[in-house]
Design a protein around this motif. Structure first.
Motif, mmCIF file in Angstrom:
data_model
loop_
_atom_site.group_PDB
_atom_site.id
_atom_site.type_symbol
_atom_site.label_atom_id
_atom_site.label_comp_id
_atom_site.label_asym_id
_atom_site.label_seq_id
_atom_site.Cartn_x
_atom_site.Cartn_y
_atom_site.Cartn_z
ATOM 1 N N VAL A 1 0.927 -1.224 -0.066
ATOM 2 C CA VAL A 1 0.023 0.034 -0.035
ATOM 3 C C VAL A 1 0.853 1.008 0.087
ATOM 4 O O VAL A 1 2.039 1.191 0.393
ATOM 5 C CB VAL A 1 -1.005 0.049 1.186
ATOM 6 C CG1 VAL A 1 -1.964 -1.199 1.096
ATOM 7 C CG2 VAL A 1 -0.189 0.017 2.478
ATOM 8 N N ASP A 2 0.263 2.198 -0.458
ATOM 9 C CA ASP A 2 1.045 3.532 -0.423
ATOM 10 C C ASP A 2 0.977 4.315 0.963
ATOM 11 O O ASP A 2 -0.119 4.384 1.442
ATOM 12 C CB ASP A 2 0.436 4.665 -1.540
ATOM 13 C CG ASP A 2 0.894 4.025 -2.964
ATOM 14 O OD1 ASP A 2 1.882 3.561 -3.161
ATOM 15 O OD2 ASP A 2 -0.196 4.163 -3.850
ATOM 16 N N GLY A 3 2.083 4.624 1.305
ATOM 17 C CA GLY A 3 2.294 5.307 2.625
ATOM 18 C C GLY A 3 2.704 6.663 2.441
ATOM 19 O O GLY A 3 2.991 7.119 1.360
ATOM 20 N N PRO A 4 2.708 7.491 3.500
ATOM 21 C CA PRO A 4 3.135 9.047 3.468
ATOM 22 C C PRO A 4 4.712 9.049 2.858
ATOM 23 O O PRO A 4 5.097 10.034 2.088
ATOM 24 C CB PRO A 4 3.063 9.535 4.830
ATOM 25 C CG PRO A 4 2.931 8.258 5.712
ATOM 26 C CD PRO A 4 2.400 7.068 4.909
ATOM 27 N N SER A 5 5.578 8.176 3.102
ATOM 28 C CA SER A 5 6.969 7.954 2.707
ATOM 29 C C SER A 5 7.386 7.071 1.690
ATOM 30 O O SER A 5 8.499 6.715 1.226
ATOM 31 C CB SER A 5 7.827 7.606 3.981
ATOM 32 O OG SER A 5 7.556 8.926 4.928
ATOM 33 N N GLY A 6 6.168 6.497 1.154
ATOM 34 C CA GLY A 6 6.531 5.420 0.027
ATOM 35 C C GLY A 6 5.768 4.181 0.116
ATOM 36 O O GLY A 6 4.913 4.311 1.164
ATOM 37 N N PRO A 7 5.976 3.007 -0.601
ATOM 38 C CA PRO A 7 5.336 2.101 -0.516
ATOM 39 C C PRO A 7 5.481 1.203 0.780
ATOM 40 O O PRO A 7 6.639 1.309 1.401
ATOM 41 C CB PRO A 7 5.730 1.200 -1.647
ATOM 42 C CG PRO A 7 6.524 1.983 -2.421
ATOM 43 C CD PRO A 7 6.951 3.238 -1.784
ATOM 44 N N ILE A 8 4.527 0.600 1.413
ATOM 45 C CA ILE A 8 4.668 -0.117 2.600
ATOM 46 C C ILE A 8 4.164 -1.755 2.391
ATOM 47 O O ILE A 8 3.081 -1.868 1.620
ATOM 48 C CB ILE A 8 3.579 0.466 3.672
ATOM 49 C CG1 ILE A 8 4.088 1.770 3.996
ATOM 50 C CG2 ILE A 8 3.753 -0.464 5.148
ATOM 51 C CD1 ILE A 8 3.030 2.516 4.973
ATOM 52 N N ASN A 9 4.820 -2.474 2.693
ATOM 53 C CA ASN A 9 4.613 -4.039 2.653
ATOM 54 C C ASN A 9 3.754 -4.461 3.931
ATOM 55 O O ASN A 9 4.416 -4.111 4.809
ATOM 56 C CB ASN A 9 5.849 -4.938 2.521
ATOM 57 C CG ASN A 9 6.500 -4.653 1.063
ATOM 58 O OD1 ASN A 9 5.802 -4.681 0.129
ATOM 59 N ND2 ASN A 9 7.712 -4.473 1.064
ATOM 60 N N LEU A 10 2.497 -4.916 3.765
ATOM 61 C CA LEU A 10 1.522 -5.051 4.891
ATOM 62 C C LEU A 10 1.346 -6.416 4.767
ATOM 63 O O LEU A 10 0.611 -6.992 3.795
ATOM 64 C CB LEU A 10 0.423 -4.289 4.616
ATOM 65 C CG LEU A 10 -0.681 -4.199 5.404
ATOM 66 C CD1 LEU A 10 -0.394 -3.876 7.191
ATOM 67 C CD2 LEU A 10 -1.982 -3.766 5.256
ATOM 68 N N THR A 11 1.556 -7.319 6.086
ATOM 69 C CA THR A 11 1.086 -8.834 6.200
ATOM 70 C C THR A 11 0.236 -8.846 7.156
ATOM 71 O O THR A 11 0.291 -8.219 8.460
ATOM 72 C CB THR A 11 2.489 -9.467 6.383
ATOM 73 O OG1 THR A 11 3.259 -9.376 5.306
ATOM 74 C CG2 THR A 11 2.058 -10.978 6.410
#
Length: 177
Positions: A99-109
């Motif tokens: 997902v897109d976060g405020p500082s770039g992509p975030i891998n979420l599990t």
């Protein structure tokens, strides 16, 4: 300060909604998915060490189904893995998403288990990990619950969701944009 709080609230809300609605993010939903009773639902979520967030949703059968469809479309864009199974009155889901976060992509599990008590309430316990960390945290426990509280109030239509700050938005309208 208001901008930072606003961004934090938006991120928390997005993460909370992902956790709360994780059941709805499956691309192929099992035939025996529990259905919620039409009417007004109060949903509460906790996570990230903050105060519980309470939302209210006016729901009918069509809106419940549409939310699952909307989730399926979202998951196809951001999740590389999503498994959902129904075991009795419990729905177990596991996902790996980007997902897109405020500082770039975030891998979420994520892993969550939602236990339904008939069609009038549910409890969800979930665990999420983030890479890179979000707001200094690399993981979060998420608990949420939902309960049917009665008929939708006059003036509300199916899909109307009252957010924690009192703002109302309609989920069905979001699908059209």
């Amino acid at each position: 300060m208001e901008t930072i709080m606003s961004a934090r609230c938006r991120l928390l809300l997005a993460v909370s909604l992902l956790g709360v609605a994780s059941v709805a993010l499956a691309q192929d939903l099992p035939e025996n998915m529990p259905k919620r009773k039409p009417g007004l639902w109060e949903m509460q979520s906790t996570g990230m060490g903050g105060q519980p967030q309470v939302m209210k949703l006016c729901l009918d059968e069509s809106t419940d189904r549409d939310m699952y469809k909307m989730g399926a479309q979202m998951s196809g864009h951001v999740c590389s893995k999503f498994n959902v199974s129904v075991q009795g009155s419990t729905v177990v889901s596991e996902a790996v998403c980007r997902v897109d976060g405020p500082s770039g992509p975030i891998n979420l599990t994520t892993h969550s288990e939602t236990r339904f008590d008939g069609n009038t309430s549910y409890q969800t316990q979930g665990h999420m990990t983030y890479d890179p960390p979000v707001m200094g945290r690399s993981e979060m426990a998420m608990n949420s619950s939902g309960r049917w509280v009665g008929e939708c109030p006059a003036g509300q239509k199916p899909g109307d969701m009252v957010m924690p700050n009192g703002t109302t938005m309609n989920i069905k309208d979001m699908q059209r944009h």
